[in-house]
Design a protein around this motif. Structure first.
Motif, PDB file in Angstrom:
ATOM      1  N   ILE A   1       0.864  -1.179   0.000  1.00 50.44           N
ATOM      2  CA  ILE A   1       0.000   0.000   0.000  1.00 50.44           C
ATOM      3  C   ILE A   1       0.901   1.230   0.000  1.00 50.44           C
ATOM      4  CG2 ILE A   1      -1.831   1.240   1.188  1.00 50.44           C
ATOM      5  CD1 ILE A   1      -2.690  -1.455   0.049  1.00 50.44           C
ATOM      6  N   LEU A   2       0.847   1.986  -1.077  1.00 47.06           N
ATOM      7  CA  LEU A   2       1.690   3.174  -1.214  1.00 47.06           C
ATOM      8  C   LEU A   2       1.131   4.345  -0.428  1.00 47.06           C
ATOM      9  CD1 LEU A   2       2.385   2.951  -5.060  1.00 47.06           C
ATOM     10  CD2 LEU A   2       3.867   2.197  -3.180  1.00 47.06           C
ATOM     11  N   ASN A   3      -0.169   4.485  -0.412  1.00 51.54           N
ATOM     12  CA  ASN A   3      -0.813   5.564   0.334  1.00 51.54           C
ATOM     13  C   ASN A   3      -2.260   5.181   0.605  1.00 51.54           C
ATOM     14  OD1 ASN A   3      -0.572   6.406  -2.761  1.00 51.54           O
ATOM     15  ND2 ASN A   3      -2.581   7.104  -2.021  1.00 51.54           N
ATOM     16  N   GLY A   4      -2.773   5.690   1.710  1.00 49.30           N
ATOM     17  CA  GLY A   4      -4.137   5.384   2.097  1.00 49.30           C
ATOM     18  C   GLY A   4      -4.191   4.265   3.120  1.00 49.30           C
ATOM     19  N   ARG A   5      -5.352   4.132   3.738  1.00 52.51           N
ATOM     20  CA  ARG A   5      -5.614   3.084   4.731  1.00 52.51           C
ATOM     21  C   ARG A   5      -6.466   2.016   4.070  1.00 52.51           C
ATOM     22  NH1 ARG A   5      -4.511   1.422   9.123  1.00 52.51           N
ATOM     23  NH2 ARG A   5      -6.508   1.676  10.168  1.00 52.51           N
TER      24      ARG A   5
ATOM     25  N   LEU B   1      -7.408  -7.712  -8.809  1.00 52.34           N
ATOM     26  CA  LEU B   1      -6.938  -6.979  -7.642  1.00 52.34           C
ATOM     27  C   LEU B   1      -8.154  -6.525  -6.835  1.00 52.34           C
ATOM     28  CD1 LEU B   1      -4.599  -5.571  -6.063  1.00 52.34           C
ATOM     29  CD2 LEU B   1      -5.061  -3.550  -7.488  1.00 52.34           C
ATOM     30  N   THR B   2      -8.184  -6.912  -5.567  1.00 49.30           N
ATOM     31  CA  THR B   2      -9.235  -6.468  -4.653  1.00 49.30           C
ATOM     32  C   THR B   2      -8.635  -5.477  -3.670  1.00 49.30           C
ATOM     33  OG1 THR B   2     -10.371  -8.602  -4.838  1.00 49.30           O
ATOM     34  CG2 THR B   2     -10.956  -7.206  -2.968  1.00 49.30           C
ATOM     35  N   VAL B   3      -9.233  -4.316  -3.588  1.00 47.37           N
ATOM     36  CA  VAL B   3      -8.771  -3.253  -2.689  1.00 47.37           C
ATOM     37  C   VAL B   3      -9.869  -2.992  -1.670  1.00 47.37           C
ATOM     38  CG1 VAL B   3      -7.946  -0.879  -2.516  1.00 47.37           C
ATOM     39  CG2 VAL B   3      -7.394  -2.241  -4.548  1.00 47.37           C
ATOM     40  N   LEU B   4      -9.531  -3.077  -0.392  1.00 48.48           N
ATOM     41  CA  LEU B   4     -10.492  -2.993   0.703  1.00 48.48           C
ATOM     42  C   LEU B   4     -10.161  -1.768   1.545  1.00 48.48           C
ATOM     43  CD1 LEU B   4      -9.959  -6.719   1.177  1.00 48.48           C
ATOM     44  CD2 LEU B   4     -12.226  -5.805   0.673  1.00 48.48           C
ATOM     45  N   VAL B   5     -10.989  -0.761   1.449  1.00 52.61           N
ATOM     46  CA  VAL B   5     -10.729   0.541   2.053  1.00 52.61           C
ATOM     47  C   VAL B   5     -11.253   0.564   3.483  1.00 52.61           C
ATOM     48  CG1 VAL B   5     -11.111   3.022   1.830  1.00 52.61           C
ATOM     49  CG2 VAL B   5     -10.870   1.603  -0.225  1.00 52.61           C
ATOM     50  N   GLN B   6     -10.427   1.021   4.403  1.00 50.91           N
ATOM     51  CA  GLN B   6     -10.826   1.069   5.803  1.00 50.91           C
ATOM     52  C   GLN B   6     -11.761   2.256   6.067  1.00 50.91           C
ATOM     53  OE1 GLN B   6      -9.774  -1.602   7.872  1.00 50.91           O
ATOM     54  NE2 GLN B   6      -9.281  -2.185   5.765  1.00 50.91           N
ATOM     55  N   ASP B   7     -12.500   2.166   7.175  1.00 52.63           N
ATOM     56  CA  ASP B   7     -13.467   3.202   7.507  1.00 52.63           C
ATOM     57  C   ASP B   7     -12.824   4.569   7.726  1.00 52.63           C
ATOM     58  OD1 ASP B   7     -15.410   1.288   7.373  1.00 52.63           O
ATOM     59  OD2 ASP B   7     -16.141   1.532   9.425  1.00 52.63           O
TER      60      ASP B   7
ATOM     61  N   ALA C   1     -14.896  -0.609  -1.217  1.00 51.80           N
ATOM     62  CA  ALA C   1     -13.988  -1.621  -1.738  1.00 51.80           C
ATOM     63  C   ALA C   1     -14.054  -1.600  -3.251  1.00 51.80           C
ATOM     64  CB  ALA C   1     -14.351  -3.008  -1.199  1.00 51.80           C
ATOM     65  N   ALA C   2     -13.119  -2.312  -3.868  1.00 56.31           N
ATOM     66  CA  ALA C   2     -13.079  -2.389  -5.326  1.00 56.31           C
ATOM     67  C   ALA C   2     -12.508  -3.722  -5.751  1.00 56.31           C
ATOM     68  CB  ALA C   2     -12.220  -1.256  -5.899  1.00 56.31           C
ATOM     69  N   VAL C   3     -12.951  -4.210  -6.899  1.00 56.45           N
ATOM     70  CA  VAL C   3     -12.322  -5.348  -7.555  1.00 56.45           C
ATOM     71  C   VAL C   3     -12.087  -4.948  -9.001  1.00 56.45           C
ATOM     72  CG1 VAL C   3     -14.566  -6.479  -8.026  1.00 56.45           C
ATOM     73  CG2 VAL C   3     -12.438  -7.818  -8.084  1.00 56.45           C
ATOM     74  N   LEU C   4     -10.849  -5.155  -9.458  1.00 55.35           N
ATOM     75  CA  LEU C   4     -10.429  -4.733 -10.793  1.00 55.35           C
ATOM     76  C   LEU C   4      -9.901  -5.931 -11.560  1.00 55.35           C
ATOM     77  CD1 LEU C   4      -8.164  -1.737  -9.642  1.00 55.35           C
ATOM     78  CD2 LEU C   4     -10.622  -1.671 -10.077  1.00 55.35           C
ATOM     79  N   ARG C   5     -10.313  -6.049 -12.808  1.00 53.83           N
ATOM     80  CA  ARG C   5      -9.727  -7.059 -13.700  1.00 53.83           C
ATOM     81  C   ARG C   5      -8.628  -6.386 -14.509  1.00 53.83           C
ATOM     82  NH1 ARG C   5     -10.414  -9.151 -19.067  1.00 53.83           N
ATOM     83  NH2 ARG C   5     -10.073 -11.416 -19.119  1.00 53.83           N
ATOM     84  N   LEU C   6      -7.406  -6.899 -14.375  1.00 54.64           N
ATOM     85  CA  LEU C   6      -6.246  -6.379 -15.091  1.00 54.64           C
ATOM     86  C   LEU C   6      -5.808  -7.446 -16.078  1.00 54.64           C
ATOM     87  CD1 LEU C   6      -4.330  -5.031 -11.946  1.00 54.64           C
ATOM     88  CD2 LEU C   6      -6.054  -3.851 -13.325  1.00 54.64           C
TER      89      LEU C   6
END
Length: 660
Positions: free
Chosen positions: A556-560, A576-582, A606-611
């Protein structure tokens, strides 16, 4: 449609599929609206598989009478008619006949007449102190009625008759039922309770002693291993936390695992169906992680598939809940059979918004689940008083389909999730988690630790510490049962961490020595074993030295936030699944082996991306979380390409088309 489970994956008409299902408690609704609600699940949510409990107390409230499956005694009991509607609407069904179901139903769905207080012939489930295990229907959890011992002869006969009736009268050839779920979260929603919570009933003790005879063969062999001098098997008591040796505690943990397997198997035999069967284990609690690990051994279930539930807190805000959830998802491949998509008043107000459930559903799939169930997909508004006298109003309060049949704000979120995995689910499952590390469960230590606290060998505590280390470095991992894992499976991981202690099965020590000989690494968290399972000298491997911490494939480069990556073994396709904290504000940057990715999502989203082939493909990004008063212009950036919503909103792209 036909469904089978292969290694925990639902194979639908021959194709592996992420199994997205929605629960509809028909017994809580007016039969006049059943068709409308089922149609809404299909059309508004994009779901084609319904799950539903069959409450035993609802269909057979009186002893000595046959179960009513046709509505002869009340229209809401016409489950045959309900299933016919499912069939006519092209929906398939996972039926869940219990016999215990919980589901906020009085006495967990058991009929009153199988309570030990009502029938002295029915044995009570007993804890270590000899007190009955009780089920409370009160929201305040006041002590309730005693539960029947699952293996007691009288209850076993009555439960068997119920399950057999379901098998003969409800599961019909050519009908919509394609799979079954047996029991609920263990047996009585007790899969995560301490090993001392049950089963010290006469039938439970008989099962324990029968297992001892099977494991040790002779009483002399048992006495040698335990350094005891019992004169008969009936003299041997299970541990009651005090005064037992480590070996006896390990035996009780192993007994719990085989006991759970036996109850599942006897229930499946009673149904008499060839349909695939899944269960729904509740995740471990923090304090009882070892108890859960000792008890939950899917390797023993003989073809019954593993599944799990939620109900442990908001994972985007609570690290303990996140750890419990990930461990449950990783214990074995299988679907999440109950994800909270509808209960904010009963559990946590954060669930009023779809972002909370969306985040957890994506976490489940990223961590290893093979499907997600919306519990429930539909809010209901009417049921017989004897079915549930503790809850009023809509059940649940904020489902994707509201109690009046209209789609709530959660409906388009579910539809997007269903659409994404309908298109990409098979490929998603073909992709494998990007990880080179595993934790090896040595479950005799779990039984010992569950009954010893901080003294002696550990399993759960070392697993939790390993989990925390891995997630702090954004590293994924696998869970392996060291007593059953194959050398080839173990070889898929460069490093395996195992708990330490004084003894370890000889064949497990050989397995780890073989992994080292093939160039793998073995780390031991604790003392290196010097004895085998019979307490004979045995030291077959020397562990590796720890290496300095290095960056993993993700960071994680930046963000929680947290992130998981799955990659296809043969093609340039990744998820890629990205799970953003509250508590996150602003973009989240993720470094991946494919290049840096930036995601803008709502707090707790949250997000899920197909790369694929170096480009950003289809995606889901949650841009709105009303509960946290967070709304952003959802976007994702990869390889110089940005896809964004036109205004503060969710971002959905499926088949290359922006939706919404």
């Amino acid at each position: 449609m036909s469904i089978e489970f292969r290694d925990g994956v639902a194979v639908v008409d021959g194709e592996p599929r992420v199994l997205l299902t929605a629960d509809y408690p028909y017994y809580r609704d007016d039969p006049a609206v059943w068709a409308d609600r089922l149609r809404a699940v299909r059309d508004e949510l994009g779901i084609e598989v319904i799950t539903c409990y069959l409450p035993w107390r609802h269909h057979q409230p009186e002893p000595g009478t046959a179960p009513d499956f046709t509505g002869a005694t009340h229209p809401s009991r016409d489950v045959i008619g309900f299933l016919a509607l499912c069939r006519d609407l092209g929906l398939k069904v996972v039926a869940k006949p219990g016999p215990f179901i919980h589901a906020e139903v009085t006495y967990g769905g058991l009929p009153d007449w199988v309570c030990p207080d009502a029938d002295p012939a029915i044995e009570a489930l007993l804890d270590a102190s000899g007190a009955p295990s009780r089920w409370s229907d009160s929201p305040a959890h006041r002590p309730g009625r005693p539960l029947p011992a699952p293996l007691g002869a009288a209850f076993l006969a009555r439960a068997g008759e119920w399950l057999s009736a379901v098998g003969k009268e409800v599961i019909l050839d050519g009908g919509p039922i394609v799979a079954l779920q047996i029991a609920n979260e263990g047996i009585y929603t007790n899969g995560a309770l301490p090993l001392t919570a049950y089963d010290y009933s006469p039938s439970g003790l008989a099962f324990f002693r029968d297992r001892l005879r099977a494991w040790y063969g002779t009483l002399d062999a048992y006495n040698r291993a335990h350094q005891t001098s019992f004169g008969g098997w009936t003299e041997i008591e299970p541990p009651r936390r005090e005064g037992s040796g480590a070996r006896a505690k390990a035996d009780w943990g192993r007994c719990h695992a085989e006991y759970l397997a036996a109850v599942y198997q006897v229930s499946v035999r009673a149904v008499g169906s060839e349909l695939p069967v899944v269960v729904n284990l509740n995740p471990p609690t923090v304090a009882e992680l070892d108890d859960w690990l000792a008890r939950v051994r899917p390797e023993l279930w003989g073809g019954i598939s593993y599944g799990f539930t939620n109900w442990m807190g908001v994972v985007s805000a609570d690290p303990d809940a996140q750890a419990r959830y990930v461990i449950a998802a990783k214990r074995a491949p299988g679907p999440n059979m109950e994800e909270n998509w509808g209960f904010s008043q009963l559990y946590d107000p954060a669930y009023v918004d779809a972002a909370t459930s969306f985040h957890q559903s994506l976490l489940a799939l990223a961590a290893g689940a093979t499907g997600v169930n919306l519990y429930t997909g539909v809010s209901t508004s009417g049921w017989l008083p004897d079915l549930d006298s503790a809850h009023t109003g809509s059940y649940p309060d904020c489902a994707p389909i509201a109690a009046d049949g209209s789609p709530s704000e959660k409906a388009p979120v579910v539809h997007a999730l269903a659409g994404f995995f309908a298109r990409h689910g098979a490929e998603f499952l073909e992709c494998v988690p990007v990880t080179s590390e595993a934790f090896g469960l040595y479950l005799p230590y779990a039984g010992i630790a569950a009954l010893s606290g901080a003294d002696g060998p550990q399993c759960g505590r070392t697993l939790r510490a390993f989990h925390d280390r891995m997630r702090a470095r954004c590293r994924d991992y696998a869970l392996l049962d060291l007593e059953t894992v194959t050398p080839d499976r173990l070889a898929a991981f460069a490093t395996v961490t195992v708990p330490g202690g004084p003894f370890m099965h000889r064949h497990v020590q050989r397995l780890l020595a073989g992994h080292l000989a093939r160039g793998g690494r073995v780390l031991v968290d604790g003392p290196v074993p010097t004895l085998d399972e019979n307490m004979e000298p045995c030291s077959l491997f020397r562990p590796s030295e720890p290496l300095p911490a290095t960056p993993g494939p993700l960071s994680i480069l930046n963000g929680r936030a947290d992130a998981f990556l799955r990659s296809h073994p043969d093609r340039d396709v990744h998820y890629l699944t990205v799970l953003v904290q509250d508590d996150n504000d602003g973009p989240v940057g993720v470094r991946t082996p494919l290049g840096d990715v930036e995601v803008v999502a709502a707090r707790g989203g949250a997000a899920v991306l197909r790369l694929a082939d170096g480009e950003l493909g289809d995606l889901l990004v949650k841009g709105v979380n009303g509960w946290l008063e967070s709304a952003v212009v959802a976007r994702a950036t990869f390889a110089g390409r940005t896809v964004a919503a036109p205004h503060p909103a969710d971002l959905v792209r499926i088949a290359g088309h922006l939706l919404g």
